[in-house]
Design an enzyme around this catalytic site. Structure first.
Site, PDB file in Angstrom:
ATOM      1  N   GLY B 149       0.798  -0.629   0.083  1.00 52.50           N
ATOM      2  CA  GLY B 149       0.228   0.353  -0.027  1.00 52.50           C
ATOM      3  C   GLY B 149       0.578   1.676  -0.080  1.00 52.50           C
ATOM      4  CE  LYS B 219      -0.554  -7.429  -0.764  1.00 52.71           C
ATOM      5  NZ  LYS B 219      -0.913  -7.508   0.456  1.00 52.71           N
TER       6      LYS B 219
END
Lengths: 334, 334
Positions: B149, B219
């Site tokens: 993020g 990720k």
């Protein structure tokens, strides 16, 4: 690209080693090598327009204690007799007057050379003047390594967080103090831990600059000027060191699941260094000699960075980061 | 600069709010506004070559449940009927096929548009293909927000650490798991903490994707491909989740002054997600919903970044960071 290195202690030598290690990388990236044409220590200098083998310079310095055979009185005179593109100014810091470092940087910027420095004195004393000088001469002044060593913060705020409104930065900017305070977490008293830090080479014989918070204050000043566009100097910082932190204070904090850390705080209106309570598990509650900074901004929220605040190669890596940023900029301008 | 937004859930709406908040900043920086000319949700779209008020789009979506009045079958058909410069692809992630997001990104890159995405599916499945497509069409594919993020990592490795040889990255890439594990540090059992996480909106009703480590694995794949130049997909990751972490394991760790965290690890040869022991006070030993990553490189040593791994405005801030980076690039090319 021709580099002149002023200051040939740990960091200057480390930077030569880094340049040697990245020689091919830099040629591949920019189509030309980065050449060290000059180097200066406190008494001598070496200059060769065709460039030196940077490892040879390190070896000469380590063998003879001097980087060159020529001596000098005035560093600016040496620089003005040399041709180079980028000044790497890493001479010993002088927080009272800025010392030779300040004059070297002024000379270089005033003559259209880019400057990379980790020298906190000139930045903590004359930041606005130096930035203005760089701008009016169309050149770059970069100083990533001056705050937090290898911990990325200045360029991070300028580039990656360019769209953020940065509200505050709070951080641990002195590894010596953090080593002492986190050792005290295990129940040892200040004096004993300080001695241990001195034995391990983390603290100097006269530890005043670290434990009284002066070193952290320099970093806070640089951040205030560079990130918040303020115009402050060392004397504007409210500083409390860690010498009065008792074992009782540490255990009281621990009983509330907190630790005590020396925190530098900077915002539009704040400019402080002092011991603060930090919850265990909080990003600022780290142990050991690391540096860390929490950047609070309006969109991203808190972003924390942590890294080695000092070290021969670590600090040189920050100079390399600035060098790449300058050379990218130059490559795009072509 | 004309932007088309595919996906109009939390992040798409958050990005519109961020664009509205930074309207003047972007005009000042680039001499032109960033205009939203189109937006698409799962069923409808709105397109106006003159641009929308981004806050109006949010308000329509929130009032009617739809961003536009036109419905569509094929998102690529909508895109091909629109004129824009940058695609912001933030539609729901599909880790099995890449879904519409993959097709949207392929269309945009194939037609010379820059793409900013936080959509993990296409990146975890077809990274090399998409990067090649971007390169062969001379455009940018940016995805800072897809990992961590608002925590800066992708652009940090590419820009600030460009001169480093990055040896490994280890990190906490899922805030839900970190919330659960750090709550368990206080003595609560897994099932109870999971329920609490669900009540607080940190965990979904079906928490599989988080607690089995699948989200972290995506990720890790993106980092492997983007930072280490590997060519791996989701199926190459060795994954262990946190469902078998017992209170006993947590207290055993605590008795050694350690905590258990779900760590993703990636290097030239490693690609793993699993629970690991982390010393208390270590930068990776953070508590709460934060994300963190420790980048280990040869010169700088360990550099750790920490930030909010999710959130409407936080993720949008990463998209803004990519947007600025693309627009800086374009401004320099002029």
């Amino acid at each position: 690209m021709r580099v002149f290195i002023c200051g040939f202690g740990t960091v200057g030598q480390g930077f030569c080693e880094v340049l040697a290690a990245r020689r091919q990388f830099l040629i591949d990236r920019y189509g030309e090598p980065v050449t060290v044409v000059g180097a200066m220590d406190s008494k001598t200098y070496a200059y060769n327009p065709n460039g030196f083998d940077p490892l040879e310079l390190v070896s000469v310095k380590q063998g003879t204690g001097r980087v060159g055979t020529e001596t000098y009185q005035d560093s600016v005179e040496v620089l003005s007799g040399a041709e180079f593109d980028i000044l790497v100014e890493v001479s010993p810091t002088d927080v009272k007057t800025g010392g030779a470092g300040l004059r070297n940087i002024e000379y270089a910027l005033g003559n259209g050379k880019d400057v990379i420095t980790v020298n906190k004195g000139p930045l903590a004393l004359k930041f606005r003047h130096l930035i203005d000088l760089a701008e009016s001469n169309g050149c770059c002044l970069r100083f990533e390594g001056s705050v937090g060593g290898a911990m990325p913060i200045i360029n991070l705020c300028r580039d990656n967080l360019a769209g953020e409104r940065i509200e505050s930065i709070r951080g641990i900017f002195n590894g010596t103090c953090n080593f002492i305070l986190s050792k005290m977490d295990t129940g040892q008293p200040f004096e004993q831990v300080l001695k241990e830090a001195q034995q391990m080479g983390y603290a100097e014989t006269d530890p005043t600059n670290d434990i009284e918070g002066y070193d952290s204050a320099c970093k806070v000043v640089i951040l205030a000027n560079a990130v918040f566009g303020r115009d402050v100097t060392f004397n504007d910082v409210r500083i409390t060191g860690i010498t009065s932190i008792t074992e009782d204070a540490i255990s009281l904090a621990a009983s509330h699941n907190m630790v005590i850390r020396l925190i530098g705080e900077v915002s539009e209106s704040k400019l402080e260094v002092g011991p603060r309570l930090v919850p265990r598990g909080h990003p600022l509650g780290i142990s050991g000699t690391l540096n860390t900074a929490q950047i609070l901004s309006d969109l991203a929220g808190p972003v924390t960075v942590t890294g080695r605040g000092a070290g021969r190669i670590e600090t040189a890596s920050a100079i390399l980061s600035d060098l790449i940023s300058i050379m990218d900029e130059r490559a795009r301008r072509r």
